[in-house]
Motif scaffolding. Structure first.
Motif, PDB file in Angstrom:
ATOM      1  N   LYS A   1     -13.858   3.111  73.869  1.00 37.47           N
ATOM      2  CA  LYS A   1     -14.178   4.328  74.679  1.00 37.47           C
ATOM      3  C   LYS A   1     -15.348   5.121  73.648  1.00 37.47           C
ATOM      4  O   LYS A   1     -16.525   5.742  74.156  1.00 37.47           O
ATOM      5  CB  LYS A   1     -13.256   5.140  74.939  1.00 37.47           C
ATOM      6  N   LEU A   2     -15.198   5.010  72.211  1.00 42.43           N
ATOM      7  CA  LEU A   2     -15.931   5.751  71.562  1.00 42.43           C
ATOM      8  C   LEU A   2     -17.227   4.814  71.053  1.00 42.43           C
ATOM      9  O   LEU A   2     -18.238   5.072  70.261  1.00 42.43           O
ATOM     10  CB  LEU A   2     -15.334   5.804  70.218  1.00 42.43           C
ATOM     11  N   GLY A   3     -17.292   3.679  71.462  1.00 42.17           N
ATOM     12  CA  GLY A   3     -18.697   2.779  71.464  1.00 42.17           C
ATOM     13  C   GLY A   3     -18.608   1.902  70.198  1.00 42.17           C
ATOM     14  O   GLY A   3     -19.791   1.423  69.703  1.00 42.17           O
TER      15      GLY A   3
ATOM     16  N   ASP B   1     -17.451  -0.616  58.779  1.00 38.67           N
ATOM     17  CA  ASP B   1     -18.523   0.011  59.508  1.00 38.67           C
ATOM     18  C   ASP B   1     -18.281  -0.304  60.864  1.00 38.67           C
ATOM     19  O   ASP B   1     -18.660  -1.336  61.358  1.00 38.67           O
ATOM     20  CB  ASP B   1     -20.042  -0.640  59.063  1.00 38.67           C
ATOM     21  N   TYR B   2     -18.010   0.809  61.836  1.00 34.39           N
ATOM     22  CA  TYR B   2     -17.658   0.591  63.053  1.00 34.39           C
ATOM     23  C   TYR B   2     -18.838   0.284  64.155  1.00 34.39           C
ATOM     24  O   TYR B   2     -18.499  -0.502  65.287  1.00 34.39           O
ATOM     25  CB  TYR B   2     -16.995   1.789  63.692  1.00 34.39           C
ATOM     26  N   ARG B   3     -19.993   0.118  63.496  1.00 32.78           N
ATOM     27  CA  ARG B   3     -21.357  -0.305  64.360  1.00 32.78           C
ATOM     28  C   ARG B   3     -21.537  -1.671  64.392  1.00 32.78           C
ATOM     29  O   ARG B   3     -22.060  -2.519  65.319  1.00 32.78           O
ATOM     30  CB  ARG B   3     -22.544   0.255  63.834  1.00 32.78           C
ATOM     31  N   ASP B   4     -21.013  -2.496  63.141  1.00 27.53           N
ATOM     32  CA  ASP B   4     -21.452  -3.741  63.045  1.00 27.53           C
ATOM     33  C   ASP B   4     -20.313  -4.630  62.446  1.00 27.53           C
ATOM     34  O   ASP B   4     -20.233  -5.774  62.303  1.00 27.53           O
ATOM     35  CB  ASP B   4     -22.628  -4.094  62.171  1.00 27.53           C
TER      36      ASP B   4
ATOM     37  N   GLY C   1      -9.646  11.609  62.569  1.00 27.87           N
ATOM     38  CA  GLY C   1      -9.356  13.027  63.254  1.00 27.87           C
ATOM     39  C   GLY C   1      -9.172  12.390  64.712  1.00 27.87           C
ATOM     40  O   GLY C   1      -8.901  13.296  65.647  1.00 27.87           O
ATOM     41  N   HIS C   2      -9.290  11.243  65.314  1.00 25.57           N
ATOM     42  CA  HIS C   2      -9.442  10.772  66.343  1.00 25.57           C
ATOM     43  C   HIS C   2      -7.774  10.675  66.948  1.00 25.57           C
ATOM     44  O   HIS C   2      -7.341  10.243  67.996  1.00 25.57           O
ATOM     45  CB  HIS C   2     -10.021   9.412  66.851  1.00 25.57           C
ATOM     46  N   SER C   3      -6.781  10.592  66.103  1.00 27.18           N
ATOM     47  CA  SER C   3      -5.346  10.425  66.310  1.00 27.18           C
ATOM     48  C   SER C   3      -4.722  11.180  65.330  1.00 27.18           C
ATOM     49  O   SER C   3      -5.226  11.360  64.136  1.00 27.18           O
ATOM     50  CB  SER C   3      -5.071   9.010  66.297  1.00 27.18           C
TER      51      SER C   3
ATOM     52  N   GLN D   1      -8.452   3.902  60.352  1.00 26.30           N
ATOM     53  CA  GLN D   1      -9.842   4.583  60.291  1.00 26.30           C
ATOM     54  C   GLN D   1     -10.007   5.639  61.498  1.00 26.30           C
ATOM     55  O   GLN D   1     -10.694   6.839  61.209  1.00 26.30           O
ATOM     56  CB  GLN D   1     -11.042   3.539  60.337  1.00 26.30           C
ATOM     57  N   LEU D   2      -9.302   5.344  62.462  1.00 28.17           N
ATOM     58  CA  LEU D   2      -9.467   6.400  63.584  1.00 28.17           C
ATOM     59  C   LEU D   2      -8.606   7.834  63.204  1.00 28.17           C
ATOM     60  O   LEU D   2      -9.261   8.626  63.694  1.00 28.17           O
ATOM     61  CB  LEU D   2      -8.846   5.733  64.960  1.00 28.17           C
TER      62      LEU D   2
END
Length: 324
Positions: A143-145, A41-44, A176-178, A171-172
């Motif tokens: 940059k994506l937070g 989970d990229y938030r925590d 679709g971020h890369s 995961q990025l």
């Protein structure tokens, strides 16, 4: 005999908190390779493996007679944090190339990459590729937070600490971020190479141990390894449960060893008649060892004579000099 090497990549080392494995790789003695990856989970930075994967891993590991790790204490605790119990079929299945490396040569590097580069001629290009991808992925994730690891923890030394963020490139890419294929493949390539290293290294050490212990005078080597393995469940239990600390006794010991350290430093300075000598300073240490005392350097770094711990231990064994 069915043997499998196992390695985990984790979001950190504090399994009492929220750190968990995000990637698991295995390689068995027939060359069969398997991997499992879990979304972070990229938030925590929390990891929640699904129950089907946990059951699959448990069944898979239970089917082998020997489980080989490099630093079993860490990986066993990592697996336990997600509910995989490698001791379910007995501790006698556990093998550890880190412990074997100490039995083989205690005063050399015990890092898996160093050992395999030395004895197996396996380059570290996979690690360099992974770290390069992680560094770029961390920049994008910030940059994506996304919550990325910080280099402010005691265990985060050197560049390799970034591997706690080894989940980022894949995961990025998946979101679709890369479109860089290296981001998709770098973690699996690295994980698979590590278990291949571990299994190959174990085979070398087992052969070495067998050769050595044919001589009755060397039976202590096998006994030393066996005793270290026997301590593993005790150490894992202590680290998993934690230990009680008596603060008064702890503070008394801190004071005692601080005074002891100051006394030894004073004694060291008197031996060389240098009241301002700082043993933590490599230039000062080089001056004393190789110029004043005239020791012959066994090893050089890129620019200077080595003051690494292993070098100093070798000098001590050879010279038994009071300064050392």
């Amino acid at each position: 005999m069915r043997v499998v090497a196992i390695d985990t990549e984790c979001t950190g080392v504090n399994f009492h908190a929220s750190d968990r494995p995000y990637f698991l790789s295995t390689c068995d003695s027939t060359g069969n390779v398997r991997t499992w990856s879990f979304r972070v989970d990229y938030r925590d930075r929390s990891v929640e493996p699904d129950s089907r994967s946990i059951s699959d891993i448990q069944d898979y590991l239970d089917s082998y007679e020997k489980l080989v790790f490099h630093n079993a204490k860490f990986d066993i605790r990592a697996l336990a944090s997600i509910g995989v119990r490698v001791e379910s079929r007995g501790w006698d299945r556990i093998e550890d190339t880190l412990l074997l490396s100490h039995v083989h040569c205690n005063n050399a590097s015990h890092k898996l990459k160093d050992l395999c580069e030395k004895y197996l001629d396996i380059p570290v290009d996979d690690e360099k590729k992974l770290l390069k991808c992680i560094a770029r992925a961390r920049t994008m994730a910030k940059k994506l937070g996304w919550l990325v690891a910080k280099n402010n923890r005691p265990e985060n030394e050197g560049e390799s600490w970034m591997k706690v963020d080894g989940w980022l490139p894949g995961q990025l890419y998946g979101l679709g971020h890369s479109n860089d294929e290296d981001w998709r493949l770098c973690l699996a390539d690295y994980g698979i190479r590590d278990v291949e290293r571990t299994l190959s290294l174990w085979m070398i050490y087992v052969q070495w141990l067998d050769d050595q212990t044919r001589d009755a005078d060397n039976l202590d080597l096998r006994l030393a390894y066996k005793r270290q393995l026997e301590v593993l469940p005790v150490l894992i239990g202590m680290e998993s449960r934690g230990v009680s600390v008596r603060s008064q006794s702890l503070n008394e010991n801190i004071t005692h060893y601080r005074h002891r350290s100051e006394s030894l430093l004073s004694e060291l300075r008197n031996i060389i008649d240098e009241p301002e000598f700082n043993p933590r300073s490599s230039p000062q240490l080089q001056e004393i060892l190789y110029n004043r005392l005239g020791f012959s350097p066994r090893k050089k770094t890129m620019t200077e004579n080595s003051t690494a711990k292993a070098t100093l231990l070798n000098l001590l064994q050879e010279t038994r000099h009071t300064f050392l």
